[in-house]
Write an enzyme that holds these catalytic residues in place. Structure first.
Site, PDB file in Angstrom:
ATOM      1  N   TYR A 169      23.519  46.478  29.708  1.00 58.88           N
ATOM      2  CA  TYR A 169      23.754  45.207  29.023  1.00 58.88           C
ATOM      3  C   TYR A 169      22.833  45.037  27.817  1.00 58.88           C
ATOM      4  CZ  TYR A 169      26.893  44.075  32.781  1.00 58.88           C
ATOM      5  OH  TYR A 169      27.953  44.098  33.655  1.00 58.88           O
ATOM      6  N   CYS A 199      32.632  37.896  30.798  1.00 58.36           N
ATOM      7  CA  CYS A 199      32.072  39.232  30.916  1.00 58.36           C
ATOM      8  C   CYS A 199      31.551  39.686  29.554  1.00 58.36           C
ATOM      9  CB  CYS A 199      33.133  40.207  31.422  1.00 58.36           C
ATOM     10  SG  CYS A 199      32.567  41.924  31.496  1.00 58.36           S
ATOM     11  N   HIS A 253      34.549  55.573  38.292  1.00 58.84           N
ATOM     12  CA  HIS A 253      34.614  56.835  37.553  1.00 58.84           C
ATOM     13  C   HIS A 253      36.027  57.415  37.519  1.00 58.84           C
ATOM     14  CE1 HIS A 253      30.325  56.515  38.652  1.00 58.84           C
ATOM     15  NE2 HIS A 253      30.112  57.120  37.506  1.00 58.84           N
ATOM     16  N   HIS A 298      23.706  57.144  30.451  1.00 58.23           N
ATOM     17  CA  HIS A 298      24.631  56.848  31.530  1.00 58.23           C
ATOM     18  C   HIS A 298      24.978  55.365  31.513  1.00 58.23           C
ATOM     19  CE1 HIS A 298      25.595  56.148  35.946  1.00 58.23           C
ATOM     20  NE2 HIS A 298      26.547  56.959  35.506  1.00 58.23           N
ATOM     21  N   ARG A 358      34.871  40.646  38.012  1.00 54.68           N
ATOM     22  CA  ARG A 358      34.083  41.777  37.515  1.00 54.68           C
ATOM     23  C   ARG A 358      33.073  42.158  38.587  1.00 54.68           C
ATOM     24  NH1 ARG A 358      32.157  46.121  36.554  1.00 54.68           N
ATOM     25  NH2 ARG A 358      30.862  46.651  34.744  1.00 54.68           N
TER      26      ARG A 358
END
Length: 633
Positions: A467, A311, A178, A153, A260
């Protein structure tokens, strides 16, 4: 006609397009809409963002509605659709009242036009990963077995497990990213194992209507943003800087700084802001836990650091050209630079430390030399002290290694200013951490807590998949041990091209106007400019530019930012190249410029992103390529 699905009331309100898109989920994922019902009570709740024209989420939902209705018509023409009911909506043909009545009286067996089993919510609840090892959840009337997907996920396993054994709808009411692309539906399509009993789905629908009617929309108090930003999704807001704006100013204006977010922007009342306190947990070194006020932090010596934030997914779109990844498809604009003002992190920690009697020390800071001596003694006496954890008002958790946190030349700040003004809400008001040279995700906004720790922060943003850069061969996170893989911290070297134009000359002026013929393979001279930046404070020493795919290179001139302190070059440099021979492409009118930065350790950028590809689309630092037309059409 798209107008057929526009909201009746275009003004923003509590009810959102999620209610409609949830119903449409019954149609879109499997394109088997024969038993689906599209109710006007959902369509009438569609609410775009403040600017529907720039709301990609609204656009996706509108497109999804059109696709669903189109699929219904196709299915009906093939004789497979029994009924589609659209009540009280002008412009869309409705079924007869008799058909509507028959549809409402359908048994649960006939409600879904396939052979998949139907489960009750109680049966789904058993599959929560605890009662039973399998993990199920429902959405829009479908049951999904996500057992094998949890580890993959994109938002982390702990987030998706919030819906284990239950319905997804309430969670997606908050996590609306989503709806920003079709990727979630594509992934879910492969996991459908059955349907939720219509009675139970109706309860979910009523729950969501009640949620929309009786609770405030979590995104209704979002800040106003600059309309020039390129919005990838507005709930939560993810927006990048247009290419032609990135290098207009060395210091990025606050309203043009990329955005972000993972959640709605926290909104503090005036009273909350006045009484704001930062929690500081020093129990690992037996100093207890305490709180310091914003005024106390502002009383410490103010330090200003100019640093670039980027980012981790910047240029993810370049990966998607090779193979699709998960996340926002940024171009190069998820990068900006600001002058941050605040207190040294080590000064805040010392401020919060306790004396032998347990009384908080006064809001003053000792000299840097005294601070360093104290910190050195602390590290020597506490070898288990390895990390500094951060926690945000919105629940985000991250951490950095203690060496960076305590490094006197690391310039880590607890910031309360951006470009000489109080932090904007979008960028961390009232406090944020600035960790120069690190991935932006470690620069936690809306800081609420500092904690000395013997291990990294717990959570998806530090330990989960979010990340972590997996090998190119890995598409299933279950095949690796994420705990053995470091999260993004200090980053590599990056660069970008922001401007390309023909060199000034009479012949090239004629070329630009189309009065001189050129053909594929010809060479024209262009000038280009852009940016470059390396993590870890490593100075950029060179930028190479090519217009022929790397056969020949030109050395760019470094301009602003070129004279930063050695090893503390936290901000980008701008570069210019006045004469780049560029080969005309096969279309006979465009050229492609590429650039690569080189830092003080002579790290450079790889030519291709193929070998850098990773399932999360992180850290793309391959050559940046920009196609530019040299002929006006």
């Amino acid at each position: 006609n798209p107008k057929d699905i526009e909201p009746r009331n275009p003004a923003p309100g509590k009810k959102t397009y999620m209610l409609a898109s949830r119903q449409l989920t019954r149609l879109v994922p499997r394109l088997r809409p024969s038993a689906a019902t599209v109710h006007s009570r959902y369509l009438s709740t569609l609410q775009p963002s403040e600017s529907a024209e720039t709301s990609s989420a609204w656009a996706i939902t509108s497109a999804g509605a059109l696709a669903a209705l189109f699929a219904v018509n196709v299915a009906a023409s093939q004789g497979s659709a029994r009924s589609v009911i659209v009540e009280d909506r002008p412009g869309i043909a409705s079924a007869s009242s008799a058909s509507a009545a028959n549809a409402e009286e359908e048994s649960s067996v006939d409600y879904y036009d396939d052979d998949l089993p139907i489960y009750t919510s109680d049966e789904v609840a058993k599959h929560d990963g605890k009662t039973l090892q399998s993990i199920w959840m429902s959405y829009g009337g479908n049951i999904y077995d996500v057992t094998d997907f949890v580890a993959n996920h994109p938002g982390g396993s702990e987030k998706i497990m919030l819906a284990a054994g239950g319905c997804i709808e309430p969670h997606w009411h908050l996590y609306r990213q989503h709806f920003a692309s079709n990727l979630p539906q594509q992934l879910m399509e492969k996991m459908i194992i059955g349907h939720l009993h219509p009675t139970d789905q109706e309860k979910v629908d009523l729950q969501m209507e009640k949620l929309a009617d009786e609770t405030a929309d979590p995104y209704e108090n979002e800040p106003t943003r600059n309309a020039k930003l390129i919005v990838h999704g507005d709930t939560p807001m993810n927006a990048e800087v247009p290419r032609d704006v990135i290098t207009q100013s060395y210091i990025t204006p606050e309203d043009m700084f990329y955005i972000r977010h993972h959640h709605p922007v926290p909104l503090l009342s005036e009273k909350d802001a006045e009484n704001f306190e930062l929690e500081v947990d020093l129990r690992l070194i037996n100093e207890g836990a305490t709180k310091v006020t914003l005024d106390q932090i502002k009383s410490l010596p103010k330090i200003e650091v100019t640093t670039t934030l980027q980012c981790s997914g910047n240029r993810r779109s370049g990966f998607n050209d090779f193979r699709r990844t998960s996340g926002t498809p940024w171009d190069q604009g998820a990068i900006s630079t600001a002058k941050w003002g605040g207190a040294r992190l080590v000064d805040v920690l010392m401020l919060a430390s306790k004396d032998a009697d347990g009384d908080a020390k006064p809001a003053t800071s000792s000299s840097l030399l005294e601070s360093l001596q104290c910190l050195q003694n602390t590290l020597s006496a506490n070898p288990n002290l390895q990390h500094l954890r951060f926690e945000s008002i919105d629940g985000m958790k991250a951490s950095i290694d203690i060496n960076k946190a305590f490094n006197p030349f690391g310039d880590v700040l607890v910031a309360y200013e951006m470009n000489g003004k109080p932090l904007p809400r979008d960028h961390g008001y009232p406090l944020r951490v600035i960790v120069p040279g690190y991935a932006a995700v470690r620069n936690v906004k809306w800081l609420s807590k500092l904690e000395l720790a013997d291990s990294q922060a717990v959570g998806a943003w530090q330990r989960g998949l979010n990340y972590k850069v997996l090998p190119p061969s890995v598409t299933d996170a279950r095949s690796v041990n994420l705990d053995d893989m470091p999260g993004l911290g200090e980053v590599a070297v990056f660069s970008g091209v922001t401007s390309v134009e023909l060199n000034e000359s009479e012949s090239l002026g004629e070329l630009a106007e189309g009065t001189v013929d050129i053909k594929p393979g010809d060479t024209v001279d262009v000038k280009a400019s852009g940016w470059a930046w390396a993590g870890g404070g490593r100075n950029i020493v060179r930028v190479d530019v090519t217009g022929d795919g790397g056969k020949g290179w030109c050395n760019a001139s470094l301009t602003q930012g070129a004279s930063q302190p050695y090893g503390r070059a936290w901000a980008w440099v701008f570069w210019e190249c006045d004469k780049v021979p560029a080969t005309v492409c096969e279309d006979g009118k465009s050229v492609v410029l590429s650039c690569k930065g080189v830092d003080m350790a002579f790290n450079s950028q790889p030519e291709s992103s193929d070998g850098l590809w990773n399932v999360r689309g992180l850290a793309n630092n391959s050559w940046y390529r920009l196609r530019h037309s040299v002929v006006h059409v």
